[in-house]
Structure formats: C-alpha cells, structure tokens
Write a protein that holds these residues in place. Structure first.
Motif, PDB file in Angstrom:
ATOM      1  N   LEU A 108       1.097  -1.084  -0.016  1.00 36.85           N
ATOM      2  CA  LEU A 108      -0.151  -0.058   0.244  1.00 36.85           C
ATOM      3  C   LEU A 108       0.992   1.214   0.172  1.00 36.85           C
ATOM      4  N   ASP A 132     -14.212   0.413  -6.311  1.00 35.60           N
ATOM      5  CA  ASP A 132     -13.351   1.232  -5.267  1.00 35.60           C
ATOM      6  C   ASP A 132     -12.466   0.534  -4.463  1.00 35.60           C
ATOM      7  N   CYS A 133     -12.625  -0.876  -4.297  1.00 34.05           N
ATOM      8  CA  CYS A 133     -11.913  -1.611  -3.296  1.00 34.05           C
ATOM      9  C   CYS A 133     -11.583  -3.122  -3.789  1.00 34.05           C
ATOM     10  N   GLN A 156     -11.543 -10.325   7.014  1.00 32.28           N
ATOM     11  CA  GLN A 156     -11.482  -9.889   5.656  1.00 32.28           C
ATOM     12  C   GLN A 156     -11.183  -8.363   5.693  1.00 32.28           C
ATOM     13  N   THR A 157     -10.281  -7.986   5.045  1.00 35.16           N
ATOM     14  CA  THR A 157     -10.135  -6.531   5.026  1.00 35.16           C
ATOM     15  C   THR A 157     -10.389  -6.078   3.659  1.00 35.16           C
ATOM     16  N   LEU A 158     -10.973  -4.847   3.748  1.00 34.84           N
ATOM     17  CA  LEU A 158     -11.418  -3.951   2.407  1.00 34.84           C
ATOM     18  C   LEU A 158     -10.287  -2.844   2.413  1.00 34.84           C
ATOM     19  N   VAL A 159      -9.746  -3.108   1.121  1.00 34.44           N
ATOM     20  CA  VAL A 159      -8.474  -2.211   0.780  1.00 34.44           C
ATOM     21  C   VAL A 159      -8.883  -1.283  -0.395  1.00 34.44           C
ATOM     22  N   TRP A 160      -8.719  -0.128  -0.085  1.00 34.35           N
ATOM     23  CA  TRP A 160      -9.111   0.932  -1.237  1.00 34.35           C
ATOM     24  C   TRP A 160      -8.177   0.979  -2.482  1.00 34.35           C
ATOM     25  N   ARG A 161      -8.685   0.762  -3.648  1.00 31.32           N
ATOM     26  CA  ARG A 161      -7.700   0.763  -4.955  1.00 31.32           C
ATOM     27  C   ARG A 161      -6.809   1.987  -4.702  1.00 31.32           C
ATOM     28  N   GLN A 162      -7.178   3.247  -4.311  1.00 33.06           N
ATOM     29  CA  GLN A 162      -6.497   4.412  -4.203  1.00 33.06           C
ATOM     30  C   GLN A 162      -5.426   4.217  -3.424  1.00 33.06           C
ATOM     31  N   ALA A 163      -5.184   3.225  -2.435  1.00 27.50           N
ATOM     32  CA  ALA A 163      -4.111   3.226  -1.714  1.00 27.50           C
ATOM     33  C   ALA A 163      -3.145   1.804  -2.023  1.00 27.50           C
ATOM     34  N   ILE A 164      -3.460   1.238  -3.218  1.00 23.29           N
ATOM     35  CA  ILE A 164      -2.618   0.192  -3.789  1.00 23.29           C
ATOM     36  C   ILE A 164      -1.418   0.711  -4.444  1.00 23.29           C
ATOM     37  N   LEU A 184       0.348  -6.338   2.948  1.00 29.19           N
ATOM     38  CA  LEU A 184      -0.622  -7.090   3.503  1.00 29.19           C
ATOM     39  C   LEU A 184      -0.516  -8.613   2.630  1.00 29.19           C
TER      40      LEU A 184
END
Lengths: 70, 70, 70, 70, 70, 70
Positions: free
Chosen positions: B28, B44-45, B55-63, B34
């Motif tokens: 990230l 978005d995720c 489960q972890t919701l990861v925002w695409r903007q943070a990848i 992760l």
C-alpha cells in the motif's frame, strides 16, 4: 476514484457495518489507525464514532483499508 | 484513475487471482504490506482474506503494487 | 473525490461547525494537525481561523480527518 | 490524471520499452524502487517482470518516475 | 479535485494575495514549506516568487495549506 | 487535476523551459529532487534528461514543484 455508488459491494459492506454497529479499524494514508463504529457514509466521507461518543469525519480519499476489529 | 473497467488486463488478472485463491502480497501507499487471498473486487476496493478468515477492505486508491506471494 | 456537493451530510456537518464556531482538529495527509474554527468551505478548500485570527486555506485534497476539539 | 491514451508520447515510450525488453527502474510514491522489464500496460496498471519471472502489477497512481536501468 | 473555478472564494482569496503581493507560507504534501509571494495561478499550478526573484511552479495537487506569513 | 491544457500559463512555461534547454530542479511527492533539462511534456508525464543523456519519465501526479536551477 470513481463516484460513490451505494450499490457496490464495498459500500454495502460498510452499510452492514453501520447497521451492526461493528467495531472497526480504519487505517489512513497518514498511517493513523482509528478505532470505532461507523455511523454513516456519504460520497466524500465516513463518520466514525469513537470513545466517549466523539464523532470523526474521515475523508474517503484518506482511507487505506478498513477491517472489523480483531 | 480512470473508472474501473472489468475488461482490462489488470482487472482480469485480479479476477484470476480471485478464482485461483492465489496467495498475494499487496503493498500500500502507506507502506503496509498485506498478505492474503483476494475474495472480490469492485470499483473502489478489493477485499482481502487474511489469516483467521478476517476480511480487509482495501481501497484501490491506496494500492501501490500487488504480486503473487513468492 | 467526487465534486463538492453542499447537500451531503459531511458538507452539512461542516456547515454546522461553521455556524456554531465549533473548535475543531483537522488532521492532514502531511500529518499536520491544525486547530481552529472553520470560517467557510468551498469546492476546493476549507478556511480555518486559528489563534490570533490568522486564516489558513486548507485544500480538501489534503484532509485526512476532522473532529470537534476534545 | 487524464484517462489513459495509448497515443501519448509517454505511453508510446513505455510500449517501446515493452517491445525492447528494456531493463527499467520504477520509482513509486512509496519510495520503493522496482527493477525489471515491462510486460504490458493498461489504463490502471503496468505489469513488471522481475527476477525469477515473477510478475508485479503496479498501479499507475503509485508511479513517481521510470527510467531505463543505468 | 474539481476543475479550477476562478469564481470560488478560495481562488478569489489567492487572487487577492496576488494583487496585494502578500507574503505567504505554502505547505506542501511533501512537508516542504515554501515562502514567497504569489505571481499567478492557473488550473494546475500556482507560481511563487521567492528570494532573489526566483520563480517556483507549484502543482495544486501538492498543496496542503496556504496562509499569510505570520 | 484537470485535463492537460497546453494553453495554460504553467504548460507554456514548461514549453519555454523545453525550448531554452533550461536546467531545472523537479521536486517530487516522494521527496526526490531530480535535476536536468525538460525534453518534452504530454498529458501524463514530463521527460527529463539528466546527466549522461539519460531520460527519466516523470508522472505529473508525482510533481510537487519545479524551478529553474539556482
């Protein structure tokens, strides 16, 4: 980021966390880790209720990840 | 970032990782790394399942990047 | 980020903070923590009045979270 | 960032690096420096092949700069 | 960020700083603090004149906050 | 960031730096400071020529500021 769409799986999962008053961990791009329950979400923000019922307005643009508290 | 398009090679590669329950590493913009398997993706995720089925919701903007676990 | 919409709950909450001269904490993506009262908001910025009535123009793109001062 | 346009000089230069299997250095906004060859590019990502033929999907949003390996 | 709109209060405030040759502090997302006077603004950038009349082109995307020099 | 518009003052200033082979300093959001001359610009990137004629493709999204070398 595409415009907020409440029908997306991610938005619906947040909605479920809101309804269930799920304790969550919210990791921000600042590396801050916020703990609390989600109160509502809109296009720009999610509203987190932490200790002592204090509300924090978190900008979506600042979210790295979110997960139920372990 | 352009709007999410499931027909793109990158989206299809994620879809393949989802189907194959491929172990991945997700780096990230916060520098968090992760580990887990992808469960689904939306506009978005991406949803990552780690240890203990959390489960972890990861925002695409943070990848930053994503790769199969070495 | 979607375009600024004054009807959103988050924008209305900021508007309420403006009206009530609520002391707030504003955490930025730079990790700066700004203290003061909101004077106005527009599409790109919020205007914060700190000590000595100094005005600071804060870009929305730089906001991580905002909360009433504890 | 404007939508991906394969006719742009920058996209064509990447295409040339792909064709020539040019060794490149990819600096990310996380400060990671990735080394390898570009395999393909799409609207959201570039795919980098590093040592041991491992593929890494790098989000365009995370790229700071790219240059041929010195 | 929404498209640049010169009629917004924030853009008009910058315009006033330009007209008044106001000394300002510009804090960037890199944590750099730039000092100087604004010379002009456009959709993507503001132009800052620092010591020795040197001009610096600052991208709006990189601005965290701006305030009159204390 | 709004779409690239070659008629903007900032784009025209870059064009002038390109034409004049002006030595510049380019500060990135990663905090990297790149030195060199601009070779060309397009919607997504600027191309910088540094020492030994090496070309570096710099993403606009990663630029904090740019100025003529002191």
């Amino acid at each position: 980021m595409s415009e907020f769409n409440p029908g997306l799986p991610s938005a619906r999962l947040l909605q479920e966390f809101i309804k269930n008053k799920q304790e969550i961990e919210l990791k921000l791009l600042t590396d801050d880790l916020l703990l609390g329950k989600l109160l509502w979400q809109d296009d720009d923000c999610v509203c987190l209720v932490g200790q002592y019922e204090q509300q924090t307005l978190v900008w979506r643009q600042a979210i790295a990840y979110l997960k139920p508290k372990a």
